[in-house]
Design a protein around this motif. Structure first.
Motif, mmCIF file in Angstrom:
data_model
loop_
_atom_site.group_PDB
_atom_site.id
_atom_site.type_symbol
_atom_site.label_atom_id
_atom_site.label_comp_id
_atom_site.label_asym_id
_atom_site.label_seq_id
_atom_site.Cartn_x
_atom_site.Cartn_y
_atom_site.Cartn_z
ATOM 1 N N ILE A 173 17.253 8.812 5.129
ATOM 2 C CA ILE A 173 17.581 7.381 5.176
ATOM 3 C C ILE A 173 18.051 7.012 6.578
ATOM 4 O O ILE A 173 17.636 6.005 7.148
ATOM 5 N N LYS A 174 18.907 7.855 7.128
ATOM 6 C CA LYS A 174 19.440 7.577 8.465
ATOM 7 C C LYS A 174 18.292 7.488 9.471
ATOM 8 O O LYS A 174 18.231 6.579 10.293
ATOM 9 N N GLN A 175 17.367 8.441 9.361
ATOM 10 C CA GLN A 175 16.238 8.466 10.284
ATOM 11 C C GLN A 175 15.392 7.196 10.158
ATOM 12 O O GLN A 175 15.012 6.575 11.155
ATOM 13 N N LEU A 176 15.141 6.788 8.907
ATOM 14 C CA LEU A 176 14.354 5.583 8.668
ATOM 15 C C LEU A 176 15.052 4.351 9.252
ATOM 16 O O LEU A 176 14.435 3.532 9.937
ATOM 17 N N GLU A 189 4.570 10.890 4.530
ATOM 18 C CA GLU A 189 3.222 10.702 3.972
ATOM 19 C C GLU A 189 2.549 9.462 4.554
ATOM 20 O O GLU A 189 1.339 9.280 4.421
ATOM 21 N N ALA A 190 3.349 8.585 5.139
ATOM 22 C CA ALA A 190 2.786 7.389 5.769
ATOM 23 C C ALA A 190 3.608 7.047 6.993
ATOM 24 O O ALA A 190 4.805 7.349 7.042
ATOM 25 N N ALA A 191 2.968 6.433 7.984
ATOM 26 C CA ALA A 191 3.720 5.990 9.156
ATOM 27 C C ALA A 191 4.438 4.690 8.806
ATOM 28 O O ALA A 191 3.970 3.927 7.956
ATOM 29 N N LEU A 192 5.559 4.451 9.475
ATOM 30 C CA LEU A 192 6.332 3.241 9.207
ATOM 31 C C LEU A 192 5.460 1.991 9.364
ATOM 32 O O LEU A 192 5.469 1.091 8.523
ATOM 33 N N LEU A 212 9.206 -12.058 9.990
ATOM 34 C CA LEU A 212 9.739 -11.314 8.852
ATOM 35 C C LEU A 212 8.792 -10.198 8.420
ATOM 36 O O LEU A 212 7.589 -10.423 8.240
ATOM 37 N N HIS A 213 9.352 -8.990 8.274
ATOM 38 C CA HIS A 213 8.602 -7.870 7.726
ATOM 39 C C HIS A 213 9.288 -7.373 6.460
ATOM 40 O O HIS A 213 10.471 -7.638 6.246
ATOM 41 N N PHE A 214 8.512 -6.631 5.690
ATOM 42 C CA PHE A 214 9.022 -6.160 4.409
ATOM 43 C C PHE A 214 8.628 -4.702 4.228
ATOM 44 O O PHE A 214 7.500 -4.299 4.519
ATOM 45 N N LEU A 215 9.599 -3.890 3.771
ATOM 46 C CA LEU A 215 9.304 -2.486 3.474
ATOM 47 C C LEU A 215 9.562 -2.260 1.989
ATOM 48 O O LEU A 215 10.697 -2.355 1.525
ATOM 49 N N PRO A 216 8.489 -1.978 1.225
ATOM 50 C CA PRO A 216 8.648 -1.909 -0.233
ATOM 51 C C PRO A 216 9.316 -0.623 -0.726
ATOM 52 O O PRO A 216 9.305 0.398 -0.040
ATOM 53 N N VAL A 245 0.852 -1.196 0.000
ATOM 54 C CA VAL A 245 0.000 0.000 0.000
ATOM 55 C C VAL A 245 0.887 1.246 0.000
ATOM 56 O O VAL A 245 0.822 2.074 -0.896
ATOM 57 N N TYR A 246 1.721 1.360 1.005
ATOM 58 C CA TYR A 246 2.642 2.502 1.085
ATOM 59 C C TYR A 246 4.066 2.012 0.842
ATOM 60 O O TYR A 246 4.359 0.832 1.020
ATOM 61 N N ASP A 247 4.928 2.944 0.482
ATOM 62 C CA ASP A 247 6.316 2.540 0.254
ATOM 63 C C ASP A 247 7.280 3.344 1.120
ATOM 64 O O ASP A 247 6.889 4.277 1.825
#
Ligand code: ATP
Ligand code: MG
Lengths: 208, 270
Positions: free
Chosen positions: B102-105, B67-70, B83-87, B57-59
């Protein structure tokens, strides 16, 4: 009258094939950019522009006072056009001291593998203790000693190259390509003997 | 202490995404919380190999841009709950990546997961540099062929000069996976042997994954090969995952099928 003595490095090269001349210059620019080019043959406009674009200094078909191979430098005496105040400082008219620009930098030691895309350009001698991988390059104004396996490129304008056997590496000594088939010793010493480039095994004697 | 691992190769198509999916699942099977992040912005693949494409849904870019929460963007694998996946974003291109974001993420992901695995894009351009920038460790994937080895050598060189750890005077840990290894070809002298590759690259071996036709089908089905108990490539990925989690599982080098059909059958059932 005040004069100063300079040691100038001369690189002599023929102009018979303009294309390979230009290719050669570009491939070895790092090594010859501090030399005075002594050109033999006919110098056309295109080649002139080519040399000027690269800021190379040259003379054409000039009889140079070269006392033979082995002495690859000669002295050019030129008048000092500097102002009076500066002239006072340099009271000695002729000096044997090498001008700053020709002094070599201290030995550069490359530890760990030199990887593809990494390029060491050094105005002095280079010692590499590990591998030089395919796509890596060392260009030195001085000698190059490569103790690890060499799959990459080496070019040296110094006294010698010391190198392990390699068939993949592109080895240039004073602009001359060294045939990998001839590097048959565990450690090969490449250097001038008279006019010829010779390859010899490194013996204990060489280290003494 | 959680760990960010970048999966890199230099050359494209050597198996980074396949490796990321399989070790992600393998680490989850070791009961560790793991997230796999697709850093191949504009060329999203990891979702398909994990069989999760219809759940996106979100990337990652939307998360970085606020624009979206983690938690909204993270997708939990059906195959393994650890296992989780972040697209990746499929519509934007890699120029959207910014170091600070990127660092923050990654900092946020490190709070939630023990292992954060980043699937790098092919090449050594900005997308690659952003993937390695904040990595603690890198897994270098090569195929036993000279072009792949030279390109990964280049990638290692860049890693050793541009990662934040190196800039801070530390070292980035680097481990090698040789993928698509074919012992029969090695025996015939048609393929580089693992020792030659290790000598050139000079980094520690994490594992050797054999060439395995099952890999392509597994990817098409969205069921990473590690789920197939019988597959040699799957077993190799399982051992690799254990090693990543700190188990001293010995390295198994795929063996050539010795003479004729019987030997080959033996090879399959061993
Ligand atoms: N061990 C293997 N045996 C057989 N095929 C494999 C193996 N590993 C990967 N492949 C196949 O190779 C192809 C490329 O794999 P993958 O997409 O993982 O590479 P990549 O490095 O992520 O590519 P890119 O650089 O484009 O992102 C896929 O078709 C995959 O199924
Ligand atoms: Mg990929």
């Amino acid at each position: 009258m005040k004069c100063r003595q300079y040691n100038v490095k001369i690189f002599e090269i023929g102009l018979d094939d303009p294309n390979s001349f230009r290719d050669f210059i570009d491939a070895n620019l790092v090594l010859i950019k501090n030399h005075l080019l002594s050109l033999k043959g006919t110098l056309d406009e295109t080649t002139k522009e080519f040399l000027d674009e690269r800021g190379l200094k040259y003379v054409c078909n000039m009889e140079l006072p070269l006392p033979g191979r082995g002495v690859n430098e000669f002295c050019l005496t030129k008048s000092d056009e500097s102002s009076d105040s500066k002239a006072e400082e340099s009271s000695s008219v002729i000096t044997d001291e090498e001008p700053e620009e020709f002094k070599m930098d201290p030995l550069k030691i490359v530890k760990g593998p030199l990887r593809s895309g990494q390029y060491i350009q050094h105005n002095g001698d280079v010692l590499s203790t590990d591998r030089i991988n395919s796509g890596a390059k060392i260009a030195a104004m001085g000698s190059v000693v490569a103790l690890g396996k060499v799959d990459g490129d080496i070019s040296s304008a110094g006294d010698c190259i010391i190198i392990t056997p390699t068939k993949k590496g592109n080895i240039l000594f004073h602009g001359t390509r060294i045939d990998g088939e001839k590097l048959i010793f565990p450690l090969n010493l490449i250097r001038f003997e008279g006019d010829d480039i010779v390859i010899k095994p490194i013996s204990k004697k060489e280290f003494n | 202490m959680s760990k960010v691992i970048a999966v890199i190769s230099g050359k494209g198509g050597v198996g980074k995404t396949t490796t990321t999916a399989n070790i992600g699942l393998g680490i989850a099977m070791q009961m560790k919380q793991c997230v796999v992040v697709d850093f191949d912005i504009g060329q999203r693949n990891l979702d398909m190999i994990l069989g999760l494409e219809n759940r996106v849904v979100y990337d990652m870019v939307q998360v970085m841009d606020g624009e979206a929460a983690l938690d909204q963007a993270l997708i939990r694998s059906k195959a393994n709950r650890n296992l989780h996946f972040l697209p990746a974003s499929q519509t934007k291109d890699k120029s959207v990546l910014e170091s600070a974001k990127i660092k923050q993420l990654l900092d946020e992901l490190k709070k939630k997961f023990e292992y954060v695995i980043l699937d790098a894009p092919a090449g050594i351009e900005s997308g690659f540099e952003h993937t390695i920038e904040f990595a603690d460790s890198a897994i270098v994937v090569v195929n036993p062929e000279v072009s792949s080895i030279r390109d990964s050598d280049r990638a290692i060189g860049i890693l050793d000069s541009k990662s934040q750890l190196v800039k801070d005077g530390k070292e980035v840990e680097k481990k090698l996976i040789i993928n698509r290894f074919d012992p029969d070809m090695v025996e015939k002298g048609e393929m580089l042997d693992s020792d030659d590759i290790l000598e050139i690259l000079g980094i520690e071996l994490l594992g050797i994954v054999p060439e395995d036709k099952g890999v392509i089908d597994a990817s098409n089905q969205g069921q990473p090969i590690i789920m197939n108990e019988k597959s040699q490539a799957g077993k190799a990925y399982k051992r690799i995952s254990k090693r990543i989690c700190g188990n001293k599982t010995p390295i198994v080098k795929p063996k050539a099928s010795k003479g004729g059909i019987m030997g080959r059958l033996k090879g399959i059932f061993s």
